[in-house]
Design an enzyme around this catalytic site. Structure first.
Site, PDB file in Angstrom:
ATOM      1  N   LEU A 100       0.875  -1.168   0.000  1.00 38.65           N
ATOM      2  CA  LEU A 100       0.000   0.000   0.000  1.00 38.65           C
ATOM      3  C   LEU A 100       0.912   1.218   0.000  1.00 38.65           C
ATOM      4  O   LEU A 100       1.961   1.214   0.651  1.00 38.65           O
ATOM      5  CB  LEU A 100      -0.910   0.021   1.237  1.00 38.65           C
ATOM      6  CG  LEU A 100      -2.009  -1.042   1.321  1.00 38.65           C
ATOM      7  CD1 LEU A 100      -2.800  -0.876   2.617  1.00 38.65           C
ATOM      8  CD2 LEU A 100      -2.945  -0.971   0.126  1.00 38.65           C
ATOM      9  N   ASP A 101       0.512   2.261  -0.709  1.00 39.89           N
ATOM     10  CA  ASP A 101       1.332   3.461  -0.790  1.00 39.89           C
ATOM     11  C   ASP A 101       1.515   4.090   0.590  1.00 39.89           C
ATOM     12  O   ASP A 101       0.767   3.814   1.528  1.00 39.89           O
ATOM     13  CB  ASP A 101       0.691   4.488  -1.727  1.00 39.89           C
ATOM     14  CG  ASP A 101       0.430   3.921  -3.106  1.00 39.89           C
ATOM     15  OD1 ASP A 101       1.182   3.026  -3.528  1.00 39.89           O
ATOM     16  OD2 ASP A 101      -0.536   4.369  -3.748  1.00 39.89           O
ATOM     17  N   TYR A 102       2.487   4.984   0.671  1.00 39.15           N
ATOM     18  CA  TYR A 102       2.832   5.682   1.913  1.00 39.15           C
ATOM     19  C   TYR A 102       1.608   6.304   2.582  1.00 39.15           C
ATOM     20  O   TYR A 102       1.432   6.205   3.799  1.00 39.15           O
ATOM     21  CB  TYR A 102       3.867   6.759   1.582  1.00 39.15           C
ATOM     22  CG  TYR A 102       4.322   7.601   2.752  1.00 39.15           C
ATOM     23  CD1 TYR A 102       5.254   7.110   3.662  1.00 39.15           C
ATOM     24  CD2 TYR A 102       3.845   8.897   2.920  1.00 39.15           C
ATOM     25  CE1 TYR A 102       5.687   7.887   4.725  1.00 39.15           C
ATOM     26  CE2 TYR A 102       4.272   9.679   3.979  1.00 39.15           C
ATOM     27  CZ  TYR A 102       5.192   9.169   4.879  1.00 39.15           C
ATOM     28  OH  TYR A 102       5.612   9.945   5.928  1.00 39.15           O
TER      29      TYR A 102
END
Length: 235
Positions: A100-102
């Site tokens: 999952l992105d930051y």
């Protein structure tokens, strides 16, 4: 047994990541550095090492994390940014299953089961993902067909399985897809002129974080894993 499968069973990485370790020259078998992805090992007789550390078969562990924003989905970060491993103190050697992105929140699985990662992340299995999306401006319903029929991203068509627009606030949508490409949801909307202000994965492979606080995690039982994988494998 092929070396990449052995590495996955040892819990160091998914098969795909294990192949990277092999090609980087980080794997030794009986003191010899291995570079062939088709190399065969005998789990009962051969000594396999990653970066000089002997690998042992481990009991499979499965963890569900309600990921908060502000954490990198990786085991370690060379820039010393916070990672999801800072949140999960299980005492086990595990790795994230996918990413999952930051700034993306929600369902994230972690495990030491490389075969599980391979099954859930392989595009051919079309594992369902559900996302809650907040856009920077109201969604134009004339774009619905493009999202469902497909948009080209780097020459490869991507599409959503379903799109539901909130009736009261058209900036809010719930979408489903089977794609796991990097930044896929954000890039799809960007192609149509939107920026994604907030993104939450509410479901992955049937797992949700309903009732779990942000940043909380729990162990997943082997029975839950078996049920989740039933549609993808007979193992």
């Amino acid at each position: 047994m092929r070396i990449n499968k052995y590495l996955a069973m040892s819990g160091v990485a998914s098969r795909r990541k294990a192949e990277e370790y092999i090609l980087e020259g980080r794997i030794d078998v009986n003191g010899q550095t291995i570079s062939s992805l088709s190399f065969l090992v005998d789990p009962d007789a051969d000594e396999v090492m990653l970066d000089g550390e002997v690998l042992r078969s481990e009991e499979k562990v499965y963890i569900l994390l309600n990921k908060p924003a502000g954490f990198i989905t990786t085991v370690s970060d060379d820039k010393n940014r916070p990672t999801v491993m800072d949140l999960v103190k299980s005492g086990k050697r595990i790795f994230p299953v996918g990413r999952l992105d930051y700034d993306t929140t929600g369902v994230l699985l972690l495990s030491n089961d490389g075969d599980l990662a391979n099954i859930l992340l392989h595009p051919s299995n079309k594992v369902l993902r559900t996302y809650n999306v907040k856009l920077d401006k109201p969604f134009d319903h004339t774009h619905l067909e493009s999202l469902l029929k497909g948009i080209s991203l780097d020459g490869v068509k991507g599409k959503f399985s379903s799109v539901i627009v909130d009736r009261k606030n058209p900036k809010l949508l719930t979408i489903q897809c089977t794609e796991g490409r990097n930044l896929f949801v954000k890039r799809m909307f960007r192609k149509l002129g939107y920026f994604v202000d907030k993104l939450n994965r509410s479901e992955f492979a049937g797992f949700t974080v309903d009732g779990m606080k942000t940043g909380a995690w729990r162990f997943i039982s082997h029975h839950e894993i078996k049920d989740a994988l039933a549609k993808y494998t007979h193992r």
